[in-house]
Design an enzyme around this catalytic site. Structure first.
Site, mmCIF file in Angstrom:
data_model
loop_
_atom_site.group_PDB
_atom_site.id
_atom_site.type_symbol
_atom_site.label_atom_id
_atom_site.label_comp_id
_atom_site.label_asym_id
_atom_site.label_seq_id
_atom_site.Cartn_x
_atom_site.Cartn_y
_atom_site.Cartn_z
ATOM 1 N N LYS A 80 0.837 -1.206 0.000
ATOM 2 C CA LYS A 80 0.000 0.000 0.000
ATOM 3 C C LYS A 80 0.870 1.254 0.000
ATOM 4 O O LYS A 80 1.878 1.313 0.710
ATOM 5 C CB LYS A 80 -0.912 -0.026 1.232
ATOM 6 C CG LYS A 80 -1.935 1.110 1.274
ATOM 7 C CD LYS A 80 -2.812 0.999 2.513
ATOM 8 C CE LYS A 80 -3.862 2.092 2.580
ATOM 9 N NZ LYS A 80 -4.697 1.974 3.802
ATOM 10 N N SER A 154 -9.690 1.875 3.026
ATOM 11 C CA SER A 154 -8.847 2.614 2.117
ATOM 12 C C SER A 154 -7.828 1.747 1.367
ATOM 13 O O SER A 154 -7.280 2.199 0.369
ATOM 14 C CB SER A 154 -8.092 3.699 2.884
ATOM 15 O OG SER A 154 -7.214 3.106 3.830
ATOM 16 N N SER A 178 -9.638 -0.350 7.356
ATOM 17 C CA SER A 178 -9.138 -0.276 5.977
ATOM 18 C C SER A 178 -8.429 -1.504 5.437
ATOM 19 O O SER A 178 -8.173 -1.573 4.239
ATOM 20 C CB SER A 178 -8.208 0.922 5.829
ATOM 21 O OG SER A 178 -8.961 2.076 5.616
HETATM 22 N N1 GLN Z 1 -13.027 4.122 6.483
HETATM 23 C C1 GLN Z 1 -12.378 4.596 7.649
HETATM 24 C C2 GLN Z 1 -11.994 6.043 7.487
HETATM 25 O O1 GLN Z 1 -12.283 6.585 6.486
HETATM 26 C C3 GLN Z 1 -11.186 3.759 7.992
HETATM 27 C C4 GLN Z 1 -9.989 4.105 7.202
HETATM 28 C C5 GLN Z 1 -8.789 3.321 7.621
HETATM 29 O O2 GLN Z 1 -8.880 2.343 8.344
HETATM 30 N N2 GLN Z 1 -7.649 3.781 7.186
HETATM 31 O O3 GLN Z 1 -11.439 6.633 8.356
#
Ligand code: GLN
Length: 485
Positions: A80, A154, A178
């Site tokens: 990532k 994400s 994410s």
């Molecule tokens: N969807 C969550 C957010 O937007 C989690 C994102 C993540 O775990 N990086 O914060």
């Protein structure tokens, strides 16, 4: 990619390579070919690194003859794009880091090994903020199961890359879900380790009290193997835990006989959970029971406040962590008259809407006059949630919930409604706030799309969690197949 290689898990591929059945170079070439074949449709990668991958594969093949090679080192991987890679651009899905080349590697990558075969850096929501990968400056990622659908986020690029067979496994990061939510939406396994289990050094910070790096894989055994590769204490991360790393593969196949599994009422019966997802979760509970687990119901009474608490705490940390992107030290700069005007213009142009929204929310909730009402209150809720988990783990070894409330949704359908997007995280944020490990395992299909079910364990009980997840994937008859075919 030859069907014969495409059908293997990472573990199986590694064994094949170590046994001399195929070279690391051949496997790497197969992954690079597959990337070439499907990337126009998927867009999982921001940066491809074929030269690095082939060079490292050659080194692995060279080392094979001498022995002493870790199994995981044989397998190409995707990373990532929030993980720092020395000399390889690291964008965090943001314009502001479009040309940023870190000076060092993230510790998790260093742990994996010097000769890691990295095929590229994967697309993600900007600074990992999002649940659909639509907040990337490098275009949306398409779900390999439905090219009009989101892969989740994400870590959407990592999830899609694995699901599309552009390699065997990937690293993602999880702050509020994410790793787990995109794994669920793409039909793969995603593990968020215990907070502190994997070093955050070199992980470009989103919310430091929540961020963890985690494996995104074809099956649970691969997740155990990849965790083995990256876990460990790191003096360069003050929140890294000085806890011995156990053998995550030992005992993995021991089954769930006598294991106590609690189905979390609030997160399974919640009205936001779609019927197909609820059914898959209940089916998983029955399958675990049939496999010998003692399954009961458990309450996490404050879990429904997890979402609002998370969306105070995480943005508060964002407002602080992202202050460093000022056009001076890192990345993009918009030249302007005077330093304040330069900061303003750089951040205005460099950040996307969601990142700006979080910076403003976080700055607001930390400001004098609002701090007590928002930030301090959210921290109290966090403590309540930790206490809920403690009580639950007095009675149960692992907890079961859905991973995400829905299957993959259409690209463009939620992007204008932040609250609806945030609702994706309802089942995943409690484990993040409590710092406990959690894993998403494919739990079948709903409307032809993958559903993920989540298992959560107590701090540092990854061996038990993985064992339960392994039993569950065996019971569901889960079998990875790369898409599109
Ligand atoms: N969807 C969550 C957010 O937007 C989690 C994102 C993540 O775990 N990086 O914060």
């Amino acid at each position: 990619m030859p069907a014969e290689l495409q059908g293997l898990t990472a573990y199986e591929l590694a064994e094949r390579i170590r046994g001399g059945g195929v070279s690391a170079r051949e496997a790497t070439e197969a992954a690079l070919d597959r990337i070439e074949e499907v990337e126009d449709d998927i867009n999982a990668f921001v940066t491809r690194t074929p030269e690095i991958a082939l060079e490292k594969a050659g080194r692995i093949d060279g080392r094979l003859r001498n022995g002493g090679l870790n199994l995981w080192e044989c397998v190409p991987m995707a990373v990532k794009d929030v993980l720092s890679t020395r000399g390889v651009r690291t964008t965090c899905g943001s314009r502001i880091l479009e040309d940023f080349e870190p000076l060092y590697d993230a510790s998790a990558l260093v742990n994996f090994g010097e000769d890691r075969i990295m095929v590229g850096k994967t697309n993600c929501d900007e600074f990992a903020m999002g649940s659909s990968n639509e907040n990337s400056a490098y275009g949306p990622v398409h779900n390999p199961w439905d090219l009009d659908g989101v892969p989740g986020g994400s870590s959407g690029g990592s999830a899609a890359a694995v699901a599309a067979g552009e390699g065997w496994w990937a690293l993602g990061t999880d702050t509020g879900g994410s790793v787990r939510q995109p794994a669920a939406l793409c039909g793969i396994v995603g593990l968020k380790p215990t907070y502190g289990r994997v070093s955050r050094y070199g992980l470009i910070a989103f919310a430091s009290s929540l961020d963890q790096i985690g494996p995104m894989t074809r099956d649970v055994r691969d997740a155990a193997l990849l965790l083995q590769a990256i876990a460990g204490h790191d003096p360069r991360d003050s929140t890294s835990a000085n806890v011995e790393v156990p053998d995550y593969l030992a005992g993995l196949e021991d089954g769930v006989s006598g294991l106590r599994v609690g189905v979390v009422t609030e997160l399974t019966q919640n009205e936001g959970i779609s019927p197909g997802v609820r059914e898959a979760t209940e089916k998983a509970a029955r399958e675990l029971a049939a496999a010998g687990a003692e399954v009961g119901e458990v309450s996490l009474p404050h879990s429904e406040y997890g979402l609002p608490a998370y969306y105070i705490i995480a943005p508060a940390e964002v407002s602080s962590n992202l202050a460093r992107f000022d056009g001076v030290r890192y990345g993009h700069r918009v030249p302007a008259g005077g330093v304040h005007e330069m900061y303003r213009a750089t951040r205005e142009e460099g950040f996307g809407d969601e990142v700006k929204r979080r910076i403003m929310l976080g700055t607001y909730s930390l400001s004098s006059g609002y701090y007590e009402a928002y930030y301090a209150q959210a921290q109290k809720v966090r403590t309540k949630i930790i206490e809920d988990f403690r009580a639950a783990y007095a009675r149960y070894d692992v907890l079961l919930t859905p991973t995400a409330p829905t299957v993959a949704f259409g690209i463009g359908t939620k992007v204008d409604d932040p609250l609806e997007m945030y609702a994706q995280d309802i089942c995943s944020v409690p484990a993040s706030l409590a710092g406990v490990p959690a894993i998403s395992v494919p739990g079948g299909l709903s409307d032809g799309l993958p559903v993920g079910v989540q298992l959560m364990g107590d701090h540092f009980t990854e061996p038990t969690l993985l064992r339960a997840a392994r039993a569950l994937e065996k019971a569901t008859g889960f079998h990875f197949e790369a898409r599109p075919r």
